[in-house]
Motif scaffolding. Structure first.
Motif, short mmCIF file in Angstrom:
data_model
loop_
_atom_site.label_atom_id
_atom_site.label_comp_id
_atom_site.label_asym_id
_atom_site.label_seq_id
_atom_site.Cartn_x
_atom_site.Cartn_y
_atom_site.Cartn_z
N ASP A 1 11.69 11.24 0.45
CA ASP A 1 11.89 9.89 0.96
C ASP A 1 11.26 9.74 2.35
O ASP A 1 11.28 10.66 3.16
CB ASP A 1 13.39 9.59 1.04
CG ASP A 1 13.65 8.12 1.28
OD1 ASP A 1 13.65 7.71 2.45
OD2 ASP A 1 13.84 7.39 0.31
N ARG A 2 10.74 8.53 2.62
CA ARG A 2 10.13 8.28 3.92
C ARG A 2 11.13 8.40 5.08
O ARG A 2 10.71 8.59 6.23
CB ARG A 2 9.49 6.88 3.96
CG ARG A 2 10.48 5.74 3.91
CD ARG A 2 9.85 4.39 4.23
NE ARG A 2 8.77 4.02 3.34
CZ ARG A 2 8.23 2.80 3.31
NH1 ARG A 2 8.70 1.84 4.12
NH2 ARG A 2 7.25 2.52 2.49
N ALA A 3 12.41 8.32 4.79
CA ALA A 3 13.41 8.51 5.84
C ALA A 3 13.26 9.88 6.50
O ALA A 3 13.54 10.03 7.69
CB ALA A 3 14.82 8.34 5.28
N GLU A 4 12.82 10.86 5.75
CA GLU A 4 12.61 12.18 6.32
C GLU A 4 11.45 12.17 7.30
O GLU A 4 11.50 12.81 8.36
CB GLU A 4 12.40 13.22 5.21
CG GLU A 4 13.62 13.42 4.33
CD GLU A 4 13.49 14.61 3.40
OE1 GLU A 4 12.69 15.53 3.70
OE2 GLU A 4 14.17 14.61 2.36
N THR B 1 0.83 -1.20 0.00
CA THR B 1 0.00 0.00 0.00
C THR B 1 0.87 1.25 0.00
O THR B 1 1.70 1.42 0.90
CB THR B 1 -0.92 0.02 1.24
OG1 THR B 1 -1.70 -1.17 1.25
CG2 THR B 1 -1.85 1.23 1.21
N ALA B 2 0.67 2.11 -0.96
CA ALA B 2 1.39 3.38 -1.00
C ALA B 2 0.78 4.33 0.02
O ALA B 2 -0.44 4.53 0.05
CB ALA B 2 1.31 3.99 -2.39
N CYS B 3 1.63 4.90 0.89
CA CYS B 3 1.13 5.86 1.86
C CYS B 3 2.22 6.89 2.15
O CYS B 3 3.40 6.62 1.93
CB CYS B 3 0.68 5.18 3.15
SG CYS B 3 2.01 4.61 4.23
N PHE B 4 1.82 8.05 2.64
CA PHE B 4 2.79 9.02 3.10
C PHE B 4 2.15 9.98 4.07
O PHE B 4 0.93 10.01 4.25
CB PHE B 4 3.45 9.76 1.93
CG PHE B 4 2.73 10.99 1.42
CD1 PHE B 4 3.21 12.27 1.71
CD2 PHE B 4 1.61 10.89 0.61
CE1 PHE B 4 2.58 13.40 1.22
CE2 PHE B 4 0.98 12.02 0.10
CZ PHE B 4 1.47 13.28 0.41
N SER B 5 3.00 10.76 4.74
CA SER B 5 2.55 11.75 5.71
C SER B 5 3.52 12.91 5.69
O SER B 5 4.71 12.74 5.41
CB SER B 5 2.49 11.15 7.11
OG SER B 5 2.10 12.13 8.07
N LYS C 1 13.60 18.94 6.12
CA LYS C 1 13.63 19.19 4.67
C LYS C 1 14.91 19.94 4.28
O LYS C 1 15.52 19.63 3.25
CB LYS C 1 12.41 20.00 4.24
CG LYS C 1 12.45 20.37 2.75
CD LYS C 1 11.24 21.15 2.30
CE LYS C 1 11.35 21.51 0.82
NZ LYS C 1 10.15 22.19 0.29
N LEU C 2 15.31 20.91 5.10
CA LEU C 2 16.45 21.75 4.75
C LEU C 2 17.80 21.14 5.11
O LEU C 2 18.79 21.37 4.41
CB LEU C 2 16.31 23.11 5.45
CG LEU C 2 15.16 24.01 4.94
CD1 LEU C 2 14.99 25.20 5.86
CD2 LEU C 2 15.41 24.47 3.51
N LEU C 3 17.86 20.35 6.19
CA LEU C 3 19.15 19.87 6.68
C LEU C 3 19.34 18.36 6.58
O LEU C 3 20.46 17.87 6.76
CB LEU C 3 19.35 20.30 8.14
CG LEU C 3 19.41 21.81 8.39
CD1 LEU C 3 19.66 22.08 9.86
CD2 LEU C 3 20.48 22.47 7.53
N GLY C 4 18.28 17.62 6.29
CA GLY C 4 18.44 16.19 6.09
C GLY C 4 18.22 15.37 7.35
O GLY C 4 17.71 15.84 8.36
N CYS C 5 18.68 14.12 7.29
CA CYS C 5 18.33 13.11 8.29
C CYS C 5 19.49 12.72 9.21
O CYS C 5 19.32 11.83 10.05
CB CYS C 5 17.82 11.84 7.58
SG CYS C 5 16.36 12.11 6.54
N ASN C 6 20.64 13.35 9.07
CA ASN C 6 21.83 12.92 9.79
C ASN C 6 21.86 13.52 11.20
O ASN C 6 22.78 14.25 11.59
CB ASN C 6 23.08 13.31 9.01
CG ASN C 6 24.30 12.54 9.45
OD1 ASN C 6 24.22 11.58 10.20
ND2 ASN C 6 25.46 12.97 8.98
#
Length: 282
Positions: free
Chosen positions: A254-257, A128-132, A173-178
């Motif tokens: 990406d969902r990682a965000e 199932t495709a989903c996002f938030s 969004k601006l700085l990423g996931c690290n």
């Protein structure tokens, strides 16, 4: 005409009341055929204004469903709303995502990282495709920043628990996931300052303050500051992105965000006064 279903904790909240008009606007602009057709709410009467599910459905030309299973069966695509009750999202998703229908899950996605990961795992299990996302991701002002090294955001709202997600979304969004660590400093009952460190040396500060609107300041590697008030029609843009997602199944990030946002938010809200490690999501 494809049928949209609204799943909610209670109808007649700000999101449920305003989304239908933006859905119609997006469909008209894109020449797509979607309509709000069905609605189901766990709670009969809205605590916001006392409006019942039947009254809300009559005002929005929607057919009331008597169970979450019924709305999932009848709808072509789904919204899981409950924007003030993210603790309900996993429960609703466990049923809705089994039907394989493209699903948007409103902010705040989940109360914590573990539930966010579980929802995505369920979605993957059933294909199932989903996002938030928070609508603030789509403030067009954010797209004007170039290579920010530090970001400062402000915003208000009833409580940090409900509203800090908007600032977290802008920061990720601006700085990423690290991510590396967070610290919360409660300066008063109406102001909390959250500092965020990233493993790559970048940093952010999110200021929840009842006196401040949504703003973002980006500081580049030269120390130059660029401050923007977020005044663009981000909710309208969000609903357009959702309609595109319903049509294509594609999401533009990406969902990682999303997982990073939930991980950061969880640590921000339980920590005060001391730096606490926040490992990057896996």
């Amino acid at each position: 005409m494809k049928k949209i279903g609204f799943i909610d904790c209670y109808l007649s909240n700000w999101h449920a009341n305003n989304y239908p008009a933006w859905i119609r606007e997006s469909c008209q602009e894109r020449g797509l055929e979607y309509e709000l057709a069905y609605a189901w709410a766990e709670v009969e009467v809205s605590p916001r204004d006392g409006k019942t599910t039947d009254e809300w459905c009559a005002e929005n030309n929607a057919i009331r469903c008597n169970s979450i299973e019924e709305i999932c069966e009848k709808s072509d695509v789904l919204f899981i709303l409950a924007p003030t009750n993210p603790e309900k999202h996993l429960e609703y998703a466990k049923t809705a995502l089994k039907y394989g229908k493209r699903t948007y899950i409103d902010k705040t996605f989940t109360p914590n990282y573990a539930e966010a990961a579980e929802i995505f795992a369920i979605a993957d299990q059933y294909g199932t495709a989903c996002f938030s996302t928070s609508a603030l991701r789509y403030g067009t002002e954010l797209d004007t920043f170039e290579n920010p090294q530090k970001v400062i955001t402000t915003g208000a709202g009833r409580t940090p628990d409900e509203y800090i997600v908007h600032q977290v979304e802008m920061i990720v969004k601006l700085l990423g996931c690290n991510t590396k660590a967070v610290k919360a400093t409660k300066e008063s009952d109406t102001r909390v300052v959250y500092d965020i460190a990233f493993a790559d040396g970048k940093s952010a500060t999110a200021i929840w303050d009842q006196r401040l609107g949504f703003t973002a300041t980006a500081i580049n590697e030269k120390g130059e500051e660029d401050k923007k008030s977020i005044n663009s029609p981000f909710f309208k843009i969000l609903l357009d992105k959702i309609i595109v997602f319903f049509e294509t199944g594609e999401v533009d990030f990406d969902r990682a965000e999303t997982l990073t946002c939930m991980n950061l938010r969880e640590h921000m809200l339980v920590n005060e006064g001391e730096w606490e490690e926040v490992a990057p999501v896996v």
